[in-house]
Design an enzyme around this catalytic site. Structure first.
Site, short mmCIF file in Angstrom:
data_model
loop_
_atom_site.label_atom_id
_atom_site.label_comp_id
_atom_site.label_asym_id
_atom_site.label_seq_id
_atom_site.Cartn_x
_atom_site.Cartn_y
_atom_site.Cartn_z
N SER A 89 0.81 -1.23 0.00
CA SER A 89 0.00 0.00 0.00
C SER A 89 0.84 1.27 0.00
O SER A 89 0.39 2.31 -0.48
CB SER A 89 -0.95 0.00 1.20
OG SER A 89 -0.22 -0.12 2.42
N ASP A 130 -5.05 7.48 9.57
CA ASP A 130 -4.69 6.21 10.21
C ASP A 130 -3.28 6.25 10.79
O ASP A 130 -2.84 5.31 11.45
CB ASP A 130 -4.83 5.03 9.23
CG ASP A 130 -3.91 5.15 8.01
OD1 ASP A 130 -3.03 6.04 7.99
OD2 ASP A 130 -4.06 4.34 7.08
N HIS A 184 -0.35 5.43 6.66
CA HIS A 184 -0.13 5.62 5.22
C HIS A 184 0.12 7.09 4.88
O HIS A 184 -0.61 7.97 5.35
CB HIS A 184 -1.34 5.12 4.43
CG HIS A 184 -1.55 3.64 4.55
ND1 HIS A 184 -2.44 3.10 5.45
CD2 HIS A 184 -0.97 2.61 3.90
CE1 HIS A 184 -2.41 1.78 5.34
NE2 HIS A 184 -1.53 1.46 4.41
#
Length: 216
Positions: free
Chosen positions: A41, A189, A192
């Site tokens: 990711s 979060d 990221h």
């Protein structure tokens, strides 16, 4: 005499057109070299447009530097080293000049053994080299959050430098350098990178990638 001159001029013009037609495919067929970014990711650009992820930003840097490369982002959010092995084969059908490997952190979050993570990463590198003997490998180093500075955390942090040494690969010491822990550069979060954080990642990779790209 006037007619003859016209004929000669026409022949010269036709030869010029023919030469141009022959030259264009030769020039246009010069292939760009390929950089394959193979990650999770962080490279995929989680919750962002692909154009905001660092691989796309690297492509812009390469063009600005006059370097003829295409950048293929073959990353997948949630990607693991085992998953990477499974989805690698289709990418081996095409030539790879520079291979940027960014995997491992999701394995660590799941508690996979250090030996298995390293083994899987080595297999990925071996498979890429097997099909592309002259490929230049770039390994993106990762670190676990220092919430439990135990043997596992320490050993995980050493995987990437060890792989780089073993495979004569270039090393990005820590992909998230300057981004990790900074709320202004991460999504809500706190894991990221946001679009601004991805720009920092691009700089971290570019510091290692630029000289390699210029050599090629």
């Amino acid at each position: 005499m006037g007619v003859e001159r016209l004929v000669v001029k026409a022949c010269i013009a036709l030869l010029g057109v023919a030469f141009s037609m022959l030259s264009i495919p030769t020039f246009a067929s010069v292939p760009s070299k390929t950089i394959l970014v193979f990650g999770d990711s962080l490279s995929d650009g989680f919750m962002l447009r692909r154009s905001e992820a660092y691989p796309a930003l690297l492509a812009k840097k390469l063009r600005a530097a006059g370097l003829n490369f295409q950048v293929i982002n073959a990353s997948a959010s949630g990607g693991t080293t085992e998953g990477g092995l499974e989805r690698l084969p289709p990418h081996l059908k095409h030539r790879i000049d520079i291979f940027i490997l960014e995997l491992g952190i999701n394995d660590a979050f799941r508690g996979l053994s250090i030996d298995q993570i390293q083994h899987n990463l080595q297999q990925i590198i071996d498979k890429v080299k097997g099909r592309n003997p002259n490929v230049r490998v770039v390994i993106a180093g990762m670190q676990l959050p220092n919430y439990a500075a135990d043997d596992y955390v320490s050993a995980f942090g050493k995987i990437f430098a060890d792989l780089a040494t073993r495979n004569n690969a270039a090393l990005i010491p820590y992909l998230l350098q300057g981004v990790a822990g900074d709320p202004s550069l991460n999504l809500s979060d706190s894991i990221h990178p946001n679009a601004a954080g991805q720009k920092v990642l691009a700089e971290n990779v570019w510091r290692v990638l630029e000289s390699i790209a210029r050599e090629l």
